[in-house]
Design an enzyme around this catalytic site. Sequence first.
Site, PDB file in Angstrom:
ATOM      1  N   LYS A  40       0.864  -1.186   0.000  1.00 33.84           N
ATOM      2  CA  LYS A  40       0.000   0.000   0.000  1.00 33.84           C
ATOM      3  C   LYS A  40       0.895   1.230   0.000  1.00 33.84           C
ATOM      4  O   LYS A  40       1.778   1.364   0.852  1.00 33.84           O
ATOM      5  CB  LYS A  40      -0.872  -0.001   1.252  1.00 33.84           C
ATOM      6  CG  LYS A  40      -1.611   1.299   1.502  1.00 33.84           C
ATOM      7  CD  LYS A  40      -2.479   1.174   2.722  1.00 33.84           C
ATOM      8  CE  LYS A  40      -3.083   2.499   3.113  1.00 33.84           C
ATOM      9  NZ  LYS A  40      -4.037   2.356   4.210  1.00 33.84           N
TER      10      LYS A  40
HETATM   11  C1  R5P Z   1      -2.027   4.498   7.938  1.00 29.82           C
HETATM   12  O1  R5P Z   1      -1.143   4.151   8.658  1.00 29.82           O
HETATM   13  C2  R5P Z   1      -3.222   3.726   7.821  1.00 29.82           C
HETATM   14  O2  R5P Z   1      -2.925   2.454   7.309  1.00 29.82           O
HETATM   15  C3  R5P Z   1      -4.388   4.326   7.067  1.00 29.82           C
HETATM   16  O3  R5P Z   1      -5.339   3.362   7.024  1.00 29.82           O
HETATM   17  C4  R5P Z   1      -4.054   4.782   5.687  1.00 29.82           C
HETATM   18  O4  R5P Z   1      -3.242   5.905   5.704  1.00 29.82           O
HETATM   19  C5  R5P Z   1      -5.248   4.906   4.732  1.00 29.82           C
HETATM   20  O5  R5P Z   1      -6.115   5.831   5.086  1.00 29.82           O
HETATM   21  P1  R5P Z   1      -6.341   7.193   4.303  1.00 29.82           P
HETATM   22  O6  R5P Z   1      -6.990   6.848   3.009  1.00 29.82           O
HETATM   23  O7  R5P Z   1      -7.215   7.950   5.226  1.00 29.82           O
HETATM   24  O8  R5P Z   1      -4.987   7.812   4.083  1.00 29.82           O
END
Ligand code: R5P
Length: 278
Positions: A173
């Site tokens: 990710k």
């Molecule tokens: C970060 O450490 C987390 O995994 C969040 O879930 C990630 O950043 C995704 O969330 P967003 O789309 O709000 O950035």
Amino acid sequence: MSWGLQNRLARIIKPATGRTVMLAVDHGYFLGPTSGLECPDATCTPLAPFADTLMLTRGVLRNCISPALDVPIVLRVSGGNSVLEEDLSNETIITSIEECIRMNAAGMALSIFVGAPHQHQTIANLGRLVDEGERYGIPVLAVTAVGKDMVRDSRYLSLASRIAAEMGAHVVKTYYCDDFEKVVGTCPVPIVIAGGKKISEREALELAYNGVNSGAVGVDMGRNIFQSDSPLGMIKAVRAVVHENASVDDAFAIYESEKVAGGAALGAGGGLADDAKA
Ligand code: R5P
């Protein structure tokens, strides 16, 4: 790759399209009661039918999510820090593999902090987690580039994503950036993109569109869904982009029509430092 691991991976990245819409609601693990996630059950329950997975911590899963909810779970298993600390990279593995098995996790998520003070520790965490995941057939999602000071260009994101894949992560990710094809093209495992801090709905849909059209297999999106004025509209619109190759205009129309139909905002602000990791 064992049958079990492949099967769990297929519960995350849907074989019908080869894509996924992961709903990230794990923010509280270091941000506390993030806006829109004050009551995780109220946020997640209406959105879950439109999410391919929920990404969250065991505490929220155990206390706030019904075991009857029919959605695969990706458990965040790294943590140990808070937004009150300047250096967020000092993470360890905070949930055991046995707990992941007990909670019927389809996958495990862990952050690495390439270029940060605890880079070595977090990359070593990933190697250990992959060993355990391979032993029991649970895929690992490596989360890269979290932190407000990270320069998220293709050079850095390629470096971080490739290192994650080299350590054995099954999915990476990361953040979308210019020249994102380079990030995808040099990472031998599927990539999902994070949403990042809240932007306009149209911009978030453009982000999802650009991500999948540059080779990402989908999104692991949080704030741009659950902090929207129509979270239901946004997740349906993001699904259309990811699974149906909808255009931004068509997806935006889905969001707007759901908003008009009554998709109310889930959160009302008040979370601590919501943009701290943007
Ligand atoms: C970060 O450490 C987390 O995994 C969040 O879930 C990630 O950043 C995704 O969330 P967003 O789309 O709000 O950035």
